[in-house]
Design a protein around this motif. Sequence first.
Motif, PDB file in Angstrom:
ATOM      1  N   LEU A 141     -48.117 -74.698 -30.089  1.00 45.20           N
ATOM      2  CA  LEU A 141     -47.955 -73.341 -29.545  1.00 45.20           C
ATOM      3  C   LEU A 141     -48.906 -73.052 -28.387  1.00 45.20           C
ATOM      4  CD1 LEU A 141     -47.326 -71.318 -32.834  1.00 45.20           C
ATOM      5  CD2 LEU A 141     -45.695 -72.575 -31.406  1.00 45.20           C
ATOM      6  N   GLU A 142     -49.359 -74.082 -27.739  1.00 45.83           N
ATOM      7  CA  GLU A 142     -50.054 -73.977 -26.451  1.00 45.83           C
ATOM      8  C   GLU A 142     -49.862 -75.316 -25.761  1.00 45.83           C
ATOM      9  OE1 GLU A 142     -53.074 -75.464 -25.388  1.00 45.83           O
ATOM     10  OE2 GLU A 142     -53.511 -76.572 -27.212  1.00 45.83           O
ATOM     11  N   THR A 174     -44.921 -67.015 -32.197  1.00 47.08           N
ATOM     12  CA  THR A 174     -45.848 -66.457 -31.213  1.00 47.08           C
ATOM     13  C   THR A 174     -47.274 -66.789 -31.627  1.00 47.08           C
ATOM     14  OG1 THR A 174     -44.334 -64.622 -30.781  1.00 47.08           O
ATOM     15  CG2 THR A 174     -46.608 -64.372 -30.035  1.00 47.08           C
ATOM     16  N   GLU A 177     -52.934 -65.995 -29.529  1.00 45.02           N
ATOM     17  CA  GLU A 177     -53.370 -65.599 -28.188  1.00 45.02           C
ATOM     18  C   GLU A 177     -52.398 -64.618 -27.538  1.00 45.02           C
ATOM     19  OE1 GLU A 177     -54.726 -69.848 -28.926  1.00 45.02           O
ATOM     20  OE2 GLU A 177     -52.930 -68.651 -29.269  1.00 45.02           O
ATOM     21  N   TYR A 178     -51.169 -64.605 -28.020  1.00 50.51           N
ATOM     22  CA  TYR A 178     -50.146 -63.718 -27.474  1.00 50.51           C
ATOM     23  C   TYR A 178     -49.702 -62.679 -28.504  1.00 50.51           C
ATOM     24  CZ  TYR A 178     -49.491 -66.524 -23.239  1.00 50.51           C
ATOM     25  OH  TYR A 178     -49.666 -67.158 -22.024  1.00 50.51           O
ATOM     26  N   ARG A 182     -44.953 -61.115 -27.503  1.00 50.52           N
ATOM     27  CA  ARG A 182     -44.017 -62.204 -27.761  1.00 50.52           C
ATOM     28  C   ARG A 182     -43.216 -62.578 -26.516  1.00 50.52           C
ATOM     29  NH1 ARG A 182     -40.101 -59.938 -31.487  1.00 50.52           N
ATOM     30  NH2 ARG A 182     -39.130 -59.304 -29.523  1.00 50.52           N
ATOM     31  N   GLU A 184     -43.982 -62.224 -23.439  1.00 48.07           N
ATOM     32  CA  GLU A 184     -44.837 -62.904 -22.468  1.00 48.07           C
ATOM     33  C   GLU A 184     -45.002 -64.374 -22.834  1.00 48.07           C
ATOM     34  OE1 GLU A 184     -48.527 -61.097 -21.239  1.00 48.07           O
ATOM     35  OE2 GLU A 184     -47.757 -59.096 -21.731  1.00 48.07           O
ATOM     36  N   TYR A 185     -45.126 -64.633 -24.139  1.00 49.10           N
ATOM     37  CA  TYR A 185     -45.247 -66.032 -24.555  1.00 49.10           C
ATOM     38  C   TYR A 185     -43.954 -66.797 -24.267  1.00 49.10           C
ATOM     39  CZ  TYR A 185     -45.754 -70.265 -27.299  1.00 49.10           C
ATOM     40  OH  TYR A 185     -45.778 -71.586 -27.678  1.00 49.10           O
ATOM     41  N   HIS A 188     -44.018 -67.724 -20.814  1.00 45.02           N
ATOM     42  CA  HIS A 188     -44.971 -68.812 -20.610  1.00 45.02           C
ATOM     43  C   HIS A 188     -44.342 -70.154 -20.988  1.00 45.02           C
ATOM     44  CE1 HIS A 188     -48.788 -70.985 -20.564  1.00 45.02           C
ATOM     45  NE2 HIS A 188     -48.563 -71.364 -21.812  1.00 45.02           N
TER      46      HIS A 188
END
Length: 399
Positions: A141-142, A174, A177-178, A182, A184-185, A188
């Motif tokens: 998730l990153e 999500t 960090e987000y 949601r 916005e992630y 990303h």
Amino acid sequence: MSFDHVWLNAHLATMRDGTLGLVEDGAIAAKDGLIAYAGPRTSLPDHDAPTTDCGGAWILPGLIDCHTHMVFGGNRAGEFEARLAGASYEEIARQGGGILSTMRATRMASEEALVAAALPRLDGLLREGVTTVEVKSGYGLELGAELRQLRAARALGKARRVSVATSLLAAHATPPEYAGRRSEYAKHVAEVIVPAAAAQGLADAVDAFCENIAFTPEETAMVFEAAQGLGLPVKLHADQLSDGGGAALAARFGALSADHLERSNAKAIAAMAQAGTVAVLLPGATLTLRESQFPDIAAMRRCGCRMALSTDMNPGSSPALSLLLMLNLGCTLFRLTVAEALLGVTKHAASALGFKDRGELAEGMRCDLALYAVSRPAELCYWLGGNPCIGRVVAGAAA
């Protein structure tokens, strides 16, 4: 005729023409890693190739597990206990457990540690006759951790004689960090993570979790548009906990597959069939989560939607290590026929991954084989536990 190897004294389940395609007293010949002959022994051309006496075994195309999350850190046995005490999968997820729990363990693990943890899971599948497996990311998730999971998945294919297809599942949940951001992630994922995975050649497809505890159809579409813009096919976790339009979305994007589908409506299933999207059924999750609602198999049959079957191997909702067990669960829980179940782990599973070169015993296909000491193919669906696999062949060579 020139062959590299021939298998004799065997019966074949060819999986041709939407049936088991049974051939008693059959033979298979390989040349350059491909099947050069598959049919009755009496019609096998003369040859001087090395032969293997299969002792009356049944030969199937090498099995394909088309939906796994086998690369992850830690486990969630504690959450299993919580569910037994009455907590729901959704409640656990909202309290910071579920996918986010595995995210924390996965982020802490090195690529080498992820490979070491996944190899025993993979080896169990190989012992059952699996020759192709799909592996998803989705617990990082990153950017860095997602790519590390995909690299670990690629490494599995180098460590063992097996084909590994990878799916980027960064839109799985999500991350903290987000939190509260949601969309916005999802943006990303679409603008950063998908392009990075594509640029490094780490993803064969892009997947997403479209659900009320994950991402909306609109957010999922953003990720899918990014993937398809880079030439990557898409797949979808759809309608597992609610009928949120996931199956219809998968059909709209011409997805390779839509998976779960416990609550998909008949209209969306028909749209999937028309789009050529394969329905991937995951009875391990149904059993583990004690779901009372099953996928609409009757609707899938009516419209001709192809059905695949898979373990959904993951640490939370389907800690399933056996594809053979999924054959039994597919039949007993979902009432699949033997032919539907076996097609679901061969020909239709290949389609769910976009492979056209495997999944049936036919001339020109990859010579990926699984040999079983059974009296008839139905035994693979019949027994609970046990493993009658006596051999695997990958690209024409014993594995």
